[in-house]
Design a protein around this motif. Structure first.
Motif, PDB file in Angstrom:
ATOM      1  N   GLU A   1      -6.718  -6.218  -2.220  1.00 11.88           N
ATOM      2  CA  GLU A   1      -5.974  -5.098  -2.784  1.00 11.88           C
ATOM      3  C   GLU A   1      -5.996  -5.172  -4.310  1.00 11.88           C
ATOM      4  O   GLU A   1      -5.753  -6.233  -4.883  1.00 11.88           O
ATOM      5  CB  GLU A   1      -4.527  -5.102  -2.271  1.00 11.88           C
ATOM      6  CG  GLU A   1      -4.461  -4.978  -0.760  1.00 11.88           C
ATOM      7  CD  GLU A   1      -3.046  -4.856  -0.206  1.00 11.88           C
ATOM      8  OE1 GLU A   1      -2.103  -4.614  -0.983  1.00 11.88           O
ATOM      9  OE2 GLU A   1      -2.892  -5.007   1.024  1.00 11.88           O
TER      10      GLU A   1
ATOM     11  N   ARG B   1      -3.952  -0.697  -3.992  1.00 15.21           N
ATOM     12  CA  ARG B   1      -4.954   0.120  -3.299  1.00 15.21           C
ATOM     13  C   ARG B   1      -5.801  -0.840  -2.474  1.00 15.21           C
ATOM     14  O   ARG B   1      -6.273  -1.857  -2.987  1.00 15.21           O
ATOM     15  CB  ARG B   1      -5.804   0.839  -4.348  1.00 15.21           C
ATOM     16  CG  ARG B   1      -6.960   1.654  -3.817  1.00 15.21           C
ATOM     17  CD  ARG B   1      -7.757   2.263  -4.966  1.00 15.21           C
ATOM     18  NE  ARG B   1      -8.501   1.276  -5.732  1.00 15.21           N
ATOM     19  CZ  ARG B   1      -9.680   0.752  -5.352  1.00 15.21           C
ATOM     20  NH1 ARG B   1     -10.240   1.101  -4.223  1.00 15.21           N
ATOM     21  NH2 ARG B   1     -10.302  -0.124  -6.124  1.00 15.21           N
TER      22      ARG B   1
ATOM     23  N   ARG C   1      -3.937   1.398   7.851  1.00 17.52           N
ATOM     24  CA  ARG C   1      -5.278   0.806   7.747  1.00 17.52           C
ATOM     25  C   ARG C   1      -5.264  -0.689   8.046  1.00 17.52           C
ATOM     26  O   ARG C   1      -6.309  -1.292   8.217  1.00 17.52           O
ATOM     27  CB  ARG C   1      -5.869   1.071   6.355  1.00 17.52           C
ATOM     28  CG  ARG C   1      -6.158   2.560   6.121  1.00 17.52           C
ATOM     29  CD  ARG C   1      -6.704   2.830   4.753  1.00 17.52           C
ATOM     30  NE  ARG C   1      -7.986   2.156   4.529  1.00 17.52           N
ATOM     31  CZ  ARG C   1      -8.542   2.033   3.327  1.00 17.52           C
ATOM     32  NH1 ARG C   1      -7.943   2.523   2.265  1.00 17.52           N
ATOM     33  NH2 ARG C   1      -9.694   1.423   3.200  1.00 17.52           N
TER      34      ARG C   1
ATOM     35  N   LEU D   1       0.827  -1.205   0.000  1.00 18.79           N
ATOM     36  CA  LEU D   1       0.000   0.000   0.000  1.00 18.79           C
ATOM     37  C   LEU D   1       0.864   1.259   0.000  1.00 18.79           C
ATOM     38  O   LEU D   1       2.006   1.232   0.457  1.00 18.79           O
ATOM     39  CB  LEU D   1      -0.902   0.021   1.242  1.00 18.79           C
ATOM     40  CG  LEU D   1      -1.907  -1.115   1.367  1.00 18.79           C
ATOM     41  CD1 LEU D   1      -2.588  -1.059   2.740  1.00 18.79           C
ATOM     42  CD2 LEU D   1      -2.936  -1.042   0.254  1.00 18.79           C
TER      43      LEU D   1
ATOM     44  N   GLU E   1      -1.403   4.841   3.674  1.00 21.35           N
ATOM     45  CA  GLU E   1      -2.528   3.929   3.908  1.00 21.35           C
ATOM     46  C   GLU E   1      -2.142   2.698   4.715  1.00 21.35           C
ATOM     47  O   GLU E   1      -2.997   1.898   5.085  1.00 21.35           O
ATOM     48  CB  GLU E   1      -3.116   3.480   2.565  1.00 21.35           C
ATOM     49  CG  GLU E   1      -3.829   4.590   1.828  1.00 21.35           C
ATOM     50  CD  GLU E   1      -4.646   4.048   0.668  1.00 21.35           C
ATOM     51  OE1 GLU E   1      -4.959   2.851   0.643  1.00 21.35           O
ATOM     52  OE2 GLU E   1      -4.952   4.845  -0.228  1.00 21.35           O
TER      53      GLU E   1
END
Length: 175
Positions: free
Chosen positions: A143, A159, A131, A124, A128
């Motif tokens: 992801e 992402r 998270r 990531l 991020e």
């Protein structure tokens, strides 16, 4: 336009420590671990998370995790149980993923901590990574790749679509 490549990262279900003489690689899932896999299987179905390939550590608990989510997988999905994924660190897991054929759009990788968490967070963008503060047993990170080839996978190339734990799934089901 073709959908993005997708990586599903699943930590094995909770293992059974009842028999302390059992070698680590041979430890089975506990009853709680099997129940957690059931929640993950329901989530995979509900969110239509369908892998084209399953890569799995050769440990008994990871293979049993795959067996307990099998109802949520396509019946013909290839499952590769590989010794090199047993207790692999993030770098070794990444090396394995970079070997994937670009014709495979969605991969489910079933492994162990700390490697699976380090990989999930490390792919990531830096902002991020928080998270995924922990990666409990039977947690699942989904992801999407921001790169077009598996060989390009690396830091900050995905992402986070979702991150669920058996606890979060059970809590949402009770509301």
């Amino acid at each position: 336009m073709r959908p993005p490549r997708r990586l599903l990262l699943l930590r094995h279900g909770k293992s059974d420590w009842a028999d302390g003489s059992t070698p680590d690689a041979d430890r089975p899932l506990s009853p709680r671990g099997r129940a957690a896999c059931g929640l993950i299987a329901e989530h995979l179905c509900a969110d239509r998370l369908i892998p084209d390939l399953v890569l799995c550590s050769s440990a008994r608990r990871t293979r049993q995790t795959v067996e307990h989510i099998a109802g949520a997988l396509p019946p013909d999905v290839p499952v590769l149980a590989e010794d090199r994924l047993y207790l692999a660190d993030a770098a070794d897991l990444l090396d394995r993923l970079r070997e994937l054929d670009d014709g495979v759009p969605t991969v489910l990788l079933v492994g162990h901590n700390p490697g699976i968490q380090a990989l999930a967070a490390g792919l990531l963008p830096a902002g991020e990574r928080s998270r995924i503060p922990a990666f409990p047993t039977a947690a699942l990170a989904v992801e999407d790749l921001a790169v077009s080839r598996w060989t390009e996978l690396g830091p900050s190339t995905t992402r986070l679509v979702s991150f669920v734990t058996p606890r979060s799934l059970a809590a949402s089901a009770s509301h």
